[in-house]
Structure formats: structure tokens, C-alpha cells
Design an enzyme around this catalytic site. Structure first.
Site, short mmCIF file in Angstrom:
data_model
loop_
_atom_site.label_atom_id
_atom_site.label_comp_id
_atom_site.label_asym_id
_atom_site.label_seq_id
_atom_site.Cartn_x
_atom_site.Cartn_y
_atom_site.Cartn_z
N HIS A 135 -18.84 -2.29 -7.63
CA HIS A 135 -19.13 -3.48 -6.84
C HIS A 135 -19.57 -3.03 -5.45
CE1 HIS A 135 -16.91 -5.67 -9.95
NE2 HIS A 135 -17.26 -6.82 -9.39
N GLU A 168 -22.43 -6.74 -2.04
CA GLU A 168 -22.20 -8.18 -2.22
C GLU A 168 -21.65 -8.76 -0.92
OE1 GLU A 168 -19.59 -11.25 -5.02
OE2 GLU A 168 -19.00 -9.15 -4.86
N ASP A 217 -20.65 -13.08 -13.70
CA ASP A 217 -19.54 -12.68 -12.85
C ASP A 217 -18.25 -13.34 -13.36
OD1 ASP A 217 -18.34 -11.21 -10.86
OD2 ASP A 217 -18.88 -12.56 -9.23
#
Length: 373
Positions: A216, A219, A312
């Protein structure tokens, strides 16, 4: 959501299209009625006891414009995912729900370290999810459908168990060809202030053992986060990764049609085909972008990045893979060829052997050909 929400500009129902899903959190895709039933079994207090009101609570709570606030909703879903029975059920239902939406391949990610509150070991938790995925696949096949699904195990970046989770991934990686087997390692959780570099030992171990990694990054934090994911974690994919657009400078179109100057990091991500696991609705909810129209998805696609379309967290975002495709298609006027390219990019980036990726791409091509008739 209504039936019209699934319709593409050319009139095709997006649910008819075969889809490849690389970024779907197991603890973000529960059925509301399942949460209610599981909560009753363990006397877990919910913000709402009616499934419809509970679904609305998740939607409203997640739509905050803040990633930390968005992540706070997981205290409820994770709270009811503390037994082997619950994990098996949730994994099975996730596979069935994805297949009903036209998904033919899914990598379901979750953090085993968060599911040990009622005595499970890490291994027992992973086994339970594997069993649930296998049951879901069998249920789909029993009704004439087809889907393949694997697990990605996440380490939480704000915790201190990444070495242990990496060891678990390596230990279970030989199962990645078995339905529900472990196919990769991820770093998840609050991004800002928790760089991938803090978990270098875990990533080094995965690299030494030839286990694929996604992180990740890009973002809720910027280019430094992406750079750490690429350099320190050797990530083959980026979870979301939309802030890579910050390394792109736009200008008037040149005579040769060039309208953008890419920085070194953006060039590396593009040229190495480091796939971007983009989840448009989630990006809106967490404040990554102000609107779908302002989302860099289309820019990145036009520039040749490996963009993929993901959910997601289907519960929190009140979405499906088909809805994500339909929203993008209607916003950016994509046709079936464009949507097929997104699936091919996902096939290319899947944590599977190349032969399996090719067969998956063939299924995508056949399904889109049928939709064109």
C-alpha cells in the site's frame, strides 16, 4: 445501487464482463447480515443491529475523506472475524459474491495478526480462510460458474510483526497454486509515518525466497512512500499508487503528441510495469482525490501505466468490481476495448505463474468477445 448503475455507455451490463481483481480486502467485504449473525454468536456489540442500517453505517462512516477514519470501521468487521468458523464463512461468501459479479480471479488480502483474539494461531487462521475460499470455489462450480481465488497476507505497518508475517507467507507460499493458497505479501495500514523501509527485513526475506510483494503506497502519502515501496520493498505492485501522478508534469502538447514529462520515479513505475491497484471509489472516500473526474486514473492510463481496477473494500465503499468499471466507463467514456485492457493489465500483474496468467487472459478475451456480440 440500481440496475442502471451497472450499464456501460454502449449499453452492456458490466456484470457480464469477466474481471480480474487484485486488491480486495477480506475484512472489507462482509455481508451485513453475516456481521449481525456472527456478532450475536459472540455477543459483540454493533453500531446497528439491522443489516440495512448497518450497511448504511459502514457507508457513511467510511465516506469521511480521511484514511484513518476509513480504517476505523474495520474494528467492527475484524471484531467478528476471530474464529475459524467465522473466517471460513466469510471467505466462502466473498468468493461466491465475487463470482456472482463476474470476477474470475481474485486475490483476497487480509492481516492474520488481527484475528487472534479468541485463541487462533496465525497458521490456523490462514488454514480457515483457505478452507473457506476452497468451499466458495466449489459452490460456484456447483452452479456452473468458474472462479479462482488466492490469499495475500498483510502485515500491519503500524505494528511490529512484519518479520513473522513474512515468514508465514514464505512457509505457505508453496500453496499458491492450490485454491485459497497464499500467493504474496502486502504491507497495509496507516501509510503516513510508517514507510516500507521500517519493514526492510521482512521484504528482504521475501526477496531472498522469491515471494512476490505488493505494498500500500501512494494513497494517503506521497512520492516518498512510493519510492520506499519500490526500492526498500522491491514491490511488484502498488496498492493504489495514485500519488505517482505527483511525479508527472503536464504541459501543452508537443508536435509529437507529448503532453507530459515524467520524473524518474514515474518513469520507473511505468517502464517496469509496476501495476497500480487502483480503487476509484475508495480513493474518493479516503480523500485521495476530490472527485472521480479529478482522479488521475485516466491520465495514468493514457500515459501507458499498468492500471488495474479494484474494489478495495466492497462493504465500506458499497461497491463491486462491476460498479467500479461502470463508474469509470461513464466518467471517461471508456469502451469495451479499454475495459478489456484493464483486465489484461491485471492478468499480467497477478501473482501467478506466467502460464496461468496467459490462460486467465484467454478467459478474459473470450468473455469480452461474447459481450461484443
Amino acid at each position: 445501487m440500481t440496475e442502471e448503475d451497472f450499464i456501460l455507455p454502449d449499453g452492456v451490463d458490466a456484470r457480464r464482463l469477466p474481471k480480474v481483481l487484485l486488491h480486495d480486502h477480506l475484512d472489507g467485504g462482509l455481508r451485513p447480515n453475516t456481521i449481525v449473525e456472527l456478532a450475536e454468536e459472540i455477543d459483540f456489540e454493533l453500531p446497528e443491529s439491522d443489516p440495512e442500517l448497518l450497511a448504511k453505517w459502514f457507508r457513511d462512516s467510511a465516506d469521511s475523506g480521511s484514511l484513518p477514519s476509513y480504517l476505523a470501521t474495520f474494528s467492527v468487521t475484524v471484531g467478528v472475524m476471530q474464529t475459524a468458523q467465522a473466517l471460513r464463512r466469510i471467505a466462502r461468501e466473498a468468493v461466491v459474491d465475487l463470482a456472482a459479479d463476474g470476477v474470475i480471479y481474485a486475490e483476497l488480502r487480509w492481516a492474520p495478526e488481527q484475528h487472534l483474539g479468541r485463541g487462533l494461531t496465525l497458521g490456523e487462521a490462514v488454514d480457515a480462510v483457505a478452507e473457506g475460499i476452497a468451499q466458495g470455489i466449489a459452490d460456484v462450480e456447483a452452479t456452473g460458474g468458474w472462479i479462482r481465488a488466492q490469499q495475500i497476507l498483510c502485515a500491519m505497518r503500524q505494528a511490529h510483526r512484519s518479520d513473522e508475517i513474512a515468514e508465514l507467507v514464505v512457509e505457505r507460499y508453496d500453496s499458491h497454486l492450490v485454491p485459497g493458497g497464499v500467493c504474496g505479501f502486502d504491507l497495509a495500514g496507516p501509510e503516513a509515518g510508517f514507510p516500507a523501509a521500517d519493514h526492510a527485513a521482512a521484504f528482504d526475506y521475501c526477496a531472498e525466497e522469491f515471494v512476490p510483494v505488493t505494498v500500500h503506497a501512494g494513497e494517503a502519502d506521497g512520492l516518498d512512500s512510493i519510492e520506499s515501496a519500490v526500492l526498500d520493498a522491491r514491490a511488484l505492485r502498488l496498492g493504489h499508487g495514485i500519488r505517482i501522478a505527483d511525479d508527472i508534469e503536464l504541459h501543452d502538447e508537443d508536435a509529437d503528441g507529448t503532453f507530459a514529462q515524467l520524473g524518474d520515479l514515474a518513469e520507473w513505475v511505468k517502464n517496469r510495469r509496476i501495476a497500480l491497484e487502483i480503487a476509484p471509489t475508495s480513493n474518493l472516500q479516503t480523500g485521495g482525490v476530490p472527485s472521480l473526474a479529478a482522479h488521475p486514473f485516466n491520465l495514468l492510463y493514457e500515459l501507458g501505466f499498468a492500471v488495474t481496477v479494484n474494489t478495495d473494500n466492497r462493504l465500506m465503499s458499497s461497491t463491486t468490481a462491476s460498479l467500479e468499471l461502470a463508474r469509470l466507463a461513464n466518467e471517461f467514456d471508456y469502451d469495451l476495448d479499454d475495459l478489456e485492457e484493464f483486465q489484461f493489465a491485471a492478468c499480467e500483474a497477478a501473482f501467478l505463474p506466467v502460464e496461468d496468467r496467459d490462460r486467465l487472459a484467454d478467459r478474459v478475451a473470450d468473455g469480452f468477445d461474447e459481450a461484443r456480440i
